[in-house]
Design a protein around this motif. Structure first.
Motif, short mmCIF file in Angstrom:
data_model
loop_
_atom_site.label_atom_id
_atom_site.label_comp_id
_atom_site.label_asym_id
_atom_site.label_seq_id
_atom_site.Cartn_x
_atom_site.Cartn_y
_atom_site.Cartn_z
N SER A 38 0.84 -1.20 0.00
CA SER A 38 0.00 0.00 0.00
C SER A 38 0.87 1.24 0.00
O SER A 38 1.84 1.34 0.76
CB SER A 38 -0.91 0.01 1.23
N SER A 42 -3.79 1.17 -2.82
CA SER A 42 -3.78 0.05 -1.88
C SER A 42 -2.98 -1.11 -2.48
O SER A 42 -2.79 -1.19 -3.70
CB SER A 42 -5.20 -0.40 -1.58
N GLU A 71 -0.99 -2.17 5.39
CA GLU A 71 -0.83 -1.14 6.41
C GLU A 71 0.64 -1.00 6.78
O GLU A 71 1.42 -1.94 6.60
CB GLU A 71 -1.64 -1.48 7.67
N ASN A 75 0.59 1.44 12.78
CA ASN A 75 -0.46 2.25 12.17
C ASN A 75 -0.87 3.40 13.10
O ASN A 75 -2.02 3.56 13.48
CB ASN A 75 -1.68 1.36 11.86
N ASP A 175 5.65 4.87 5.81
CA ASP A 175 6.06 3.91 6.84
C ASP A 175 7.50 4.20 7.26
O ASP A 175 8.43 3.48 6.89
CB ASP A 175 5.93 2.47 6.33
#
Length: 311
Positions: A38, A42, A71, A75, A175
């Motif tokens: 993602s 996505s 994810e 998160n 991330d």
């Protein structure tokens, strides 16, 4: 004989599509697999975009395509995927969204990465073009894979202004914890292709004319995607970062740079995802960070690969 063994990790939108096309058309690349994550879209949509794209290419290459992380590792912040990326919907329209038949692998991208790296007869190069979640997880689950990896080429980070916040580049911002795991690993040969260097990875009008004159379906598809990128940046000389990253994987002379220390900000909400690049590390840096691109070499390689004019 194809001598470069590559796993591509992508969040396939417009930019990554060009890189995938180059990888599948390049005569010296063996694409062991394509994993999705993602990011711009996505992981599920990236998977669908990827198999639809491959189906449109004039090539018999059909590497495994495997869905990965949906994810980030932690998160804590809403991931930047699904945000104002309506431009990525252009790819869906270009590919026409039709369903395609494609072999399905019943495993996660992280598992595929680990097994492929450990079982492949030659060292593997990873080209990571989205958030680094999948590979960070692979390193945590099976740290021994580092012994079987040739190079890790990361598209991400910025020394100057970011493109999702004032200091953060999109892939790293999505991330940052995963990015720190990867970029901070001392035993990997890491190459960080930053936002700054990719600003000079663009095609000239002459290059576009060459593609226009070529009637192969791949060239015509590339032109449509390039037009989408041009619309996104509102600039005919829009950067094509994914292409530069992929072509560097095949040609280390494409970029000049030096080793640097690289850290990722994971704590402050103000600077989350910022890449701190210290080029003054006096030989202690373990990440190659480019500072210049051979533009002519880049454009020639891009066009030659797509139109199949390699000698």
């Amino acid at each position: 004989m194809k001598h470069k063994q590559i796993i591509l990790d992508v969040d396939t939108g417009l930019d990554d599509s060009l890189a995938l096309m180059l990888a599948l058309k390049h005569p010296d690349i063996n694409v062991l697999g394509i994993t999705t994550v993602s990011g711009r879209v996505s992981a599920e949509q990236a998977y669908l975009n990827t198999i639809q794209l491959i189906n449109r290419l004039d090539t018999h290459e059909r590497p495994p395509v495997i869905k990965g992380s949906g994810e980030p590792l932690l998160n804590r912040f809403p991931i930047a995927t699904h945000q104002a990326h309506s431009t990525e919907e252009q790819l869906h329209r270009i590919l026409d969204g039709s369903s395609v038949e494609y072999p399905v692998l019943d495993e996660h991208a992280v598992t595929f990465m680990i097994n492929t790296i450990l079982k492949n007869a030659k060292p593997v190069t990873l080209v990571l073009m989205g958030p680094l979640t999948n590979f960070a997880l692979a390193l945590k689950v099976a740290p021994e894979i580092v012994d079987y990896i040739s190079d890790v080429i990361v598209m991400g980070g910025a020394e100057g202004k970011g493109n999702i916040t004032s200091v953060a580049e999109f892939n790293i911002y999505c991330d940052p914890e995963a990015a720190q795991i990867v970029l901070g690993h001392p035993d990997l040969n890491i190459h960080l292709i930053t936002l700054d260097i990719c600003q000079n990875a663009f095609l000239t009008e002459e290059d576009l004319e060459t593609l226009l004159e070529n009637d192969q379906s791949t060239s015509q598809l590339a032109l449509k995607i390039l037009q989408g990128i041009t619309n996104q940046f509102r600039n005919v000389y829009a950067p094509i970062s994914g292409a530069a990253t992929l072509l560097y994987a095949m040609d280390s002379e494409l970029l000049e740079g030096e080793m640097a220390e690289v850290s990722v900000e994971t704590g402050s909400p103000l600077t989350r995802g910022m890449t701190v690049i210290n080029r003054e590390s006096y030989g202690d840096g373990h990440v190659f960070v480019p500072s210049d691109i051979d533009h002519q070499r880049f454009t020639e390689s891009f066009v030659r690969t797509l139109v199949g004019e390699w000698l």
